[in-house]
Design a protein around this motif. Structure first.
Motif, PDB file in Angstrom:
ATOM      1  N   ILE A 106       1.781 -19.818  14.976  1.00 14.23           N
ATOM      2  CA  ILE A 106       1.524 -18.697  13.926  1.00 14.23           C
ATOM      3  C   ILE A 106       0.619 -17.568  14.734  1.00 14.23           C
ATOM      4  N   HIS A 107       1.363 -16.356  14.657  1.00 16.39           N
ATOM      5  CA  HIS A 107       0.657 -15.011  15.292  1.00 16.39           C
ATOM      6  C   HIS A 107      -0.113 -14.253  14.235  1.00 16.39           C
ATOM      7  N   LEU A 108      -1.180 -13.883  14.464  1.00 15.40           N
ATOM      8  CA  LEU A 108      -1.905 -13.086  13.395  1.00 15.40           C
ATOM      9  C   LEU A 108      -2.353 -11.654  14.387  1.00 15.40           C
ATOM     10  N   GLU A 109      -2.383 -10.546  13.425  1.00 16.29           N
ATOM     11  CA  GLU A 109      -3.008  -9.533  14.177  1.00 16.29           C
ATOM     12  C   GLU A 109      -4.539  -9.266  13.087  1.00 16.29           C
ATOM     13  N   ILE A 110      -5.347  -9.147  14.068  1.00 19.62           N
ATOM     14  CA  ILE A 110      -6.978  -9.061  13.439  1.00 19.62           C
ATOM     15  C   ILE A 110      -6.932  -7.596  13.164  1.00 19.62           C
ATOM     16  N   ILE A 111      -7.657  -7.112  11.723  1.00 21.33           N
ATOM     17  CA  ILE A 111      -7.674  -5.963  11.218  1.00 21.33           C
ATOM     18  C   ILE A 111      -9.105  -5.759  11.029  1.00 21.33           C
ATOM     19  N   GLU A 112      -9.935  -6.827  10.535  1.00 23.49           N
ATOM     20  CA  GLU A 112     -11.431  -6.637  10.536  1.00 23.49           C
ATOM     21  C   GLU A 112     -12.017  -7.804  11.150  1.00 23.49           C
ATOM     22  N   PRO A 240      -5.150   6.736  -0.443  1.00 24.11           N
ATOM     23  CA  PRO A 240      -5.518   6.483   1.031  1.00 24.11           C
ATOM     24  C   PRO A 240      -6.195   7.524   1.826  1.00 24.11           C
ATOM     25  N   GLY A 241      -5.789   8.623   1.444  1.00 23.59           N
ATOM     26  CA  GLY A 241      -6.404   9.841   2.232  1.00 23.59           C
ATOM     27  C   GLY A 241      -7.954  10.140   1.770  1.00 23.59           C
ATOM     28  N   LEU A 242      -7.826  10.100   0.654  1.00 16.34           N
ATOM     29  CA  LEU A 242      -9.367  10.069   0.283  1.00 16.34           C
ATOM     30  C   LEU A 242     -10.416   9.021   0.787  1.00 16.34           C
ATOM     31  N   VAL A 243      -9.833   7.859   0.585  1.00 16.04           N
ATOM     32  CA  VAL A 243     -10.759   6.676   0.993  1.00 16.04           C
ATOM     33  C   VAL A 243     -10.802   6.581   2.732  1.00 16.04           C
ATOM     34  N   GLU A 244      -9.752   6.692   3.308  1.00 10.85           N
ATOM     35  CA  GLU A 244      -9.817   6.533   4.749  1.00 10.85           C
ATOM     36  C   GLU A 244     -10.599   7.641   5.636  1.00 10.85           C
ATOM     37  N   GLU A 280      -8.122  -1.781   1.521  1.00 15.41           N
ATOM     38  CA  GLU A 280      -6.882  -2.342   1.656  1.00 15.41           C
ATOM     39  C   GLU A 280      -5.808  -1.336   1.214  1.00 15.41           C
ATOM     40  N   ASN A 281      -4.772  -0.929   2.147  1.00 20.69           N
ATOM     41  CA  ASN A 281      -3.735   0.000   1.507  1.00 20.69           C
ATOM     42  C   ASN A 281      -2.770  -0.760   1.009  1.00 20.69           C
ATOM     43  N   MET A 282      -2.633  -0.401  -0.375  1.00 24.15           N
ATOM     44  CA  MET A 282      -1.682  -1.556  -1.273  1.00 24.15           C
ATOM     45  C   MET A 282      -0.470  -1.120  -0.853  1.00 24.15           C
ATOM     46  N   ASP A 283      -0.039   0.222  -1.012  1.00 26.03           N
ATOM     47  CA  ASP A 283       1.573   0.302  -0.960  1.00 26.03           C
ATOM     48  C   ASP A 283       1.662   1.797  -0.582  1.00 26.03           C
ATOM     49  N   GLY A 284       0.824   2.263   0.474  1.00 24.21           N
ATOM     50  CA  GLY A 284       0.942   3.706   0.696  1.00 24.21           C
ATOM     51  C   GLY A 284       0.688   4.877  -0.098  1.00 24.21           C
ATOM     52  N   CYS A 287      -5.027   2.873  -2.622  1.00 25.07           N
ATOM     53  CA  CYS A 287      -5.979   2.037  -1.721  1.00 25.07           C
ATOM     54  C   CYS A 287      -6.935   1.313  -2.289  1.00 25.07           C
ATOM     55  N   ARG A 288      -7.166  -0.091  -1.947  1.00 27.31           N
ATOM     56  CA  ARG A 288      -8.202  -0.732  -2.888  1.00 27.31           C
ATOM     57  C   ARG A 288      -9.480  -0.937  -2.019  1.00 27.31           C
ATOM     58  N   VAL A 289     -10.604  -0.381  -2.803  1.00 25.36           N
ATOM     59  CA  VAL A 289     -11.857  -0.563  -2.055  1.00 25.36           C
ATOM     60  C   VAL A 289     -12.824  -1.874  -2.966  1.00 25.36           C
TER      61      VAL A 289
END
Length: 312
Positions: A106-112, A240-244, A280-284, A287-289
Motif C-alpha cells: 500500500i502506498h500513502l502520501e503523508i499530509i500531517e 478554503p481560501g478563508l481557512v488556508e 480538510e478540503n472537502m470538495d474544493g 474546507c472542514r476545520v
C-alpha cells in the motif's frame, strides 16, 4: 472381546422382518402390489434427498472482518487515514492519503505529521478511516507493518506498508457528536490565540473565523456553517481560501459560542480555548476545520474583563 455373529443377525432379520413381509405381500392382490412398490420407491427417493441435504458439507461462515479483496475494498482514490502505533489508536501520529493499493503493498502520501517521523521500518501500526461496510459489518481500521518511510529534516513524505490485516471497528471518539442542522440557533467566533491569560481583549478584535455572526468585512464568512459539535470539540465548514490563508493544524484558538437556550429563550455565551486538529478540503468549495476543546472559560466579573480558564 466377543466378535459379532453377522450370520446370526442376517438370519434374525430374514425370519423376523423379511419373511413376514413376503408372506403379507403374497396374499395381496396383484393391483395392490404395484401401488405398494410405487409408494416404497417414492419413500426411498425422498429419504435419499433428505439424507443428501442433511449430510452435504456446509460452507463455513465468514467470521473474519477482513475484506476478501482489499484492493477492491479501497479502490476509491484519495482515502484519508489517521495513523497510530498498534495498540494506541487514540494517540494519532498523523494523517496520510491512500494513493495506491496493490496486492502486495500500500502506498500513502503523508499530509500531517505529529510523530510519524519517530516510527521505523517494520514497526506495526494501525490505520483508521471512515467506516466502511464489509461482509461481516462495519470496519474503520486495519493493522499493517511499515515497509519503507521517507522522512527528512522537513518532515515525512511517503510511506509503503504491507497488505492490511485485522480489520476491526475501533471506538474513535470519547464524545458523541451532534450534527447542527439549524444554523440559526448557534453562533461561533474564533480567534487565533492561547489561553495563557485571563484577559478578554481578544474578544474586541474581528474574529479570524466567524459562523452565523456579524462580520463587517463580508469576505465570505456569511457562507460558513457549524457542521457538528460535542463536549470535546466543534467542526466548522468554511471556504478554503478563508481557512488556508490564516489557519493551520495545531494552531491554538480562542472560541466564543453563542447557543440558544430554548427554556430561557435567550442566547447564552460559552467560552473555550482549543487546538485545530484537522483541516480538510472537502470538495474544493468547502474546507472542514476540526477543533478540539482544551480549556473551558468562565467570566470572572460582570464587566466581562477577565476570564478564568479550566483545563478540560
Amino acid at each position: 472381546m466377543e466378535k459379532l455373529n453377522f450370520q446370526y443377525i442376517i438370519d434374525l432379520i430374514q425370519s423376523q422382518v423379511v419373511g413376514p413381509i413376503e408372506k403379507i405381500i403374497s396374499t395381496l392382490p396383484q393391483e395392490s402390489l404395484y401401488l405398494i412398490l410405487a409408494a416404497a420407491g417414492l419413500t426411498a427417493l425422498l429419504a435419499a434427498i433428505f439424507a443428501f441435504m442433511w449430510l452435504r458439507p456446509k460452507s463455513p461462515k465468514n467470521k473474519t472482518q477482513e475484506p476478501t479483496d482489499f484492493v477492491h475494498f479501497f479502490q476509491k482514490s484519495g482515502t484519508i487515514m489517521d495513523i497510530a502505533a498498534a495498540g494506541q489508536h487514540n494517540d494519532v501520529l498523523g494523517r496520510a492519503v491512500l494513493t495506491a493499493v496493490k496486492p502486495d503493498r500500500i502506498h500513502l502520501e503523508i499530509i500531517e505529521e505529529n510523530g510519524i517521523k519517530h516510527l521505523e521500518q517494520n514497526d506495526k501500526i494501525i490505520l483508521m478511516f471512515p467506516p466502511e461496510k464489509s461482509m461481516a459489518g462495519k470496519v474503520n481500521s486495519f493493522h499493517s507493518t511499515i515497509n519503507s518511510l521517507e522522512c527528512d529534516t522537513d518532515g515525512c513524505g511517503r510511506m509503503t506498508l504491507t497488505p492490511p490485516g485485522k480489520f476491526a471497528l475501533v471506538k474513535r471518539r470519547r464524545h458523541k457528536r451532534k450534527r447542527v442542522v439549524d444554523q440559526q440557533f448557534i453562533r461561533v467566533k474564533l480567534w487565533l490565540g492561547a489561553a495563557d491569560s485571563g484577559d478578554t481583549s481578544f474578544a474586541d478584535r474581528i474574529p479570524d473565523l466567524a459562523v452565523n455572526s456579524y462580520d463587517p468585512r463580508s469576505t465570505g464568512h456569511e457562507d460558513n456553517q457549524v457542521i457538528n459539535i460535542s463536549n470535546g470539540g466543534i467542526g466548522v465548514g468554511a471556504s478554503p481560501g478563508l481557512v488556508e490563508s490564516k489557519l493551520n493544524t495545531d494552531d491554538d484558538v480562542l472560541i466564543n459560542i453563542f447557543m440558544f437556550n430554548f427554556r430561557q429563550k435567550i442566547f447564552k455565551p460559552f467560552w473555550y480555548a482549543g487546538k485545530i486538529r484537522s483541516i480538510e478540503n472537502m470538495d474544493g468549495h468547502s474546507c472542514r476545520v476540526g477543533v478540539e476543546f482544551t480549556y473551558s472559560g468562565k467570566m470572572r466579573d460582570e464587566n466581562e474583563q477577565h476570564i478564568d480558564w479550566v483545563k478540560m
